[in-house]
Design a protein around this motif. Structure first.
Motif, short mmCIF file in Angstrom:
data_model
loop_
_atom_site.label_atom_id
_atom_site.label_comp_id
_atom_site.label_asym_id
_atom_site.label_seq_id
_atom_site.Cartn_x
_atom_site.Cartn_y
_atom_site.Cartn_z
N LYS A 1 0.84 -1.19 0.00
CA LYS A 1 0.00 0.00 0.00
C LYS A 1 0.88 1.24 0.00
CE LYS A 1 -3.99 -2.13 2.28
NZ LYS A 1 -4.92 -2.08 3.43
N VAL A 2 1.01 1.85 -1.18
CA VAL A 2 1.84 3.03 -1.36
C VAL A 2 0.96 4.16 -1.90
CG1 VAL A 2 3.86 3.99 -2.53
CG2 VAL A 2 3.84 1.58 -1.84
N ARG A 3 1.15 5.35 -1.37
CA ARG A 3 0.37 6.50 -1.86
C ARG A 3 0.72 6.76 -3.33
NH1 ARG A 3 0.40 11.89 1.70
NH2 ARG A 3 -0.55 10.35 3.13
N PHE A 4 -0.32 6.97 -4.13
CA PHE A 4 -0.20 7.19 -5.58
C PHE A 4 0.44 5.99 -6.28
CE2 PHE A 4 0.34 11.51 -3.70
CZ PHE A 4 -0.92 12.00 -4.05
N GLY A 5 0.24 4.80 -5.70
CA GLY A 5 0.83 3.60 -6.29
C GLY A 5 0.31 3.30 -7.68
N LYS A 6 -1.00 3.46 -7.89
CA LYS A 6 -1.58 3.20 -9.21
C LYS A 6 -1.05 4.17 -10.25
CE LYS A 6 -5.87 1.13 -7.51
NZ LYS A 6 -7.36 1.19 -7.50
N LEU A 7 -0.84 5.42 -9.85
CA LEU A 7 -0.30 6.42 -10.77
C LEU A 7 1.12 6.05 -11.17
CD1 LEU A 7 -0.48 9.12 -12.25
CD2 LEU A 7 0.31 10.24 -10.15
N PHE A 8 1.94 5.63 -10.21
CA PHE A 8 3.31 5.22 -10.52
C PHE A 8 3.32 4.02 -11.46
CE2 PHE A 8 4.55 7.22 -6.29
CZ PHE A 8 5.10 8.34 -6.89
N LYS A 9 2.43 3.06 -11.22
CA LYS A 9 2.35 1.88 -12.10
C LYS A 9 2.03 2.29 -13.53
CE LYS A 9 0.66 -1.15 -8.40
NZ LYS A 9 -0.51 -1.94 -7.94
N ALA A 10 1.06 3.19 -13.68
CA ALA A 10 0.66 3.63 -15.01
C ALA A 10 1.78 4.37 -15.72
CB ALA A 10 -0.59 4.51 -14.91
N VAL A 11 2.48 5.24 -14.98
CA VAL A 11 3.56 6.03 -15.57
C VAL A 11 4.71 5.14 -16.03
CG1 VAL A 11 5.34 7.75 -15.07
CG2 VAL A 11 2.98 8.14 -14.33
N ILE A 12 5.05 4.16 -15.20
CA ILE A 12 6.18 3.29 -15.53
C ILE A 12 5.81 2.31 -16.65
CG2 ILE A 12 7.75 1.52 -14.61
CD1 ILE A 12 7.43 2.88 -11.87
N PHE A 13 4.55 1.88 -16.69
CA PHE A 13 4.13 0.91 -17.71
C PHE A 13 3.86 1.58 -19.06
CE2 PHE A 13 0.78 -1.63 -19.82
CZ PHE A 13 1.49 -2.82 -19.98
N PHE A 14 3.55 2.88 -19.07
CA PHE A 14 3.14 3.56 -20.30
C PHE A 14 4.15 3.43 -21.45
CE2 PHE A 14 3.14 7.41 -22.95
CZ PHE A 14 1.88 7.29 -23.53
N PRO A 15 5.49 3.54 -21.23
CA PRO A 15 6.42 3.42 -22.35
C PRO A 15 6.30 2.11 -23.12
CG PRO A 15 7.54 4.35 -20.46
CD PRO A 15 6.17 3.93 -19.98
N TYR A 16 5.88 1.03 -22.44
CA TYR A 16 5.74 -0.25 -23.13
C TYR A 16 4.63 -0.21 -24.18
CZ TYR A 16 4.96 -5.22 -23.92
OH TYR A 16 4.80 -6.45 -24.51
N LEU A 17 3.66 0.69 -24.00
CA LEU A 17 2.56 0.79 -24.95
C LEU A 17 2.94 1.55 -26.22
CD1 LEU A 17 -0.30 1.68 -22.43
CD2 LEU A 17 0.34 -0.58 -23.29
#
Length: 343
Positions: A113-129
């Protein structure tokens, strides 16, 4: 002879047979089995077999073929451009190891449980798209002298004229391309790790915390053994990708200034030089390297995780059980031998 009064059995027509449930079930099973296997053979195994055959010939796409035996495979080690491109794969392998380590660290942190965890996941995963060709153009302008990277560094106080040419200087240009690959694929590995970590039973963490285990010990004895299959898969994919790196070097530098990877050189040999036989031999040789790396990784990880819990039985417990079974079998054999002698 059948009785005159009994009605004769009427034979079903083909249309009636096709409408029966048994026929339809059988047809569906055969269709979903035979058709995919046929397409797989037609578009994968048959072309691969043809490519293996081409590797023994000196040939172009059109024209006469000359059988040369193993000469194409010998040329892989004799030509400096091909052999140096294999050595260049070590840069990408080193980057892949760092990529796996960073992705595993980020996945471990973001699975909690990390604050803004979902945002960090999206930002880091976005380049793969992002499409590989588009990614290549992004970093081509990013590394061009006087453009994005140099401008950002000038804001930090660096003199643009003193900065190196990121894509020309052979001391750093391959590391620059490795970073482009790292930037794109670290998010994919992170998401795979997160999915594997989330599948671990939460009660294991609670039991470990009660026993006084810290976060690192939980990672070492719970998370890492629990996701060993995904770790192995990611390493295999990363090593395979390192050996077959193509889009980034092809778009960003076109293989110039010592950045030509194995696939870039193979593309030039096949399409520019029209040496189809040599290019086919390179492809077959690369497949053998990938097979060897895959087998080596599986053996290494099998040894590394030998003490991990597998099917509710650790390696040490399984080894002790097998030792006890052998000892029991030996004692039983000795007992039977003694009974036979007593008779």
């Amino acid at each position: 002879m059948a009785n005159a009064g009994s009605p004769a059995k009427s034979r079903k027509s083909f249309r009636e047979i096709t409408q029966t449930r048994k026929f339809q079930r059988t047809a569906i099973i055969i269709g979903f089995t035979v058709i995919p296997l046929f397409l797989l053979f037609l578009f994968t195994y048959l072309p691969f077999g043809e490519m293996v055959g081409f590797s023994f010939f000196k040939m172009k796409y059109v024209g006469k073929r000359t059988f040369v035996g193993w000469n194409n495979y010998k040329s892989i080690f004799r030509r400096d451009d091909i052999f140096s491109s294999l050595i260049l794969s070590l840069y990408y392998m080193a980057g892949a190891v760092i990529q796996i380590a960073v992705a595993l660290y980020l996945a471990t942190v973001l699975s909690m449980k990390v604050r803004f965890g979902k945002l960090f996941k999206a930002v880091i995963f976005f380049p793969y798209l992002i499409n590989g060709i588009a990614m290549g153009f992004i970093f081509k302008f990013f590394y061009t002298h006087g453009f994005v990277l140099d401008t950002v560094l000038s804001w930090a106080g660096f003199n643009i004229d003193s900065l190196p040419y990121w894509l020309r200087d052979q001391r750093i240009n391959n590391w620059a391309l490795v970073y482009a690959s790292f930037w794109r694929y670290v998010g994919q590995n992170m998401v795979l790790f997160i999915g594997a970590i989330m599948s671990i039973d939460p009660s294991l963490y609670e039991a470990a915390a009660i026993d006084g285990a810290n976060k690192f010990q939980q990672f070492k004895y719970i998370i890492l053994p629990g996701i060993q299959t995904i770790v192995t898969l990611n390493i295999i994919l990363s090593i395979t990708g390192s050996l077959s790196a193509f889009e980034g070097p092809y778009v960003i530098t076109s293989g110039a200034n010592g950045t030509g990877t194995y696939f870039v050189v193979m593309d030039r040999i096949a399409h520019t030089d029209q040496k189809v036989g040599l290019a086919s031999a390179m492809a077959v040789f690369l497949l053998l390297i990938i097979f060897a790396c895959t087998i080596a990784q599986k053996l290494i990880f099998k040894y590394a995780f030998r003490n991990a819990q597998t099917d509710d039985e650790s390696y040490a417990a399984r080894k002790q059980r097998r030792k006890a079974e052998k000892q029991a079998a030996k004692e039983l054999k000795a007992l039977k031998k003694a009974q036979k002698e007593a008779r």
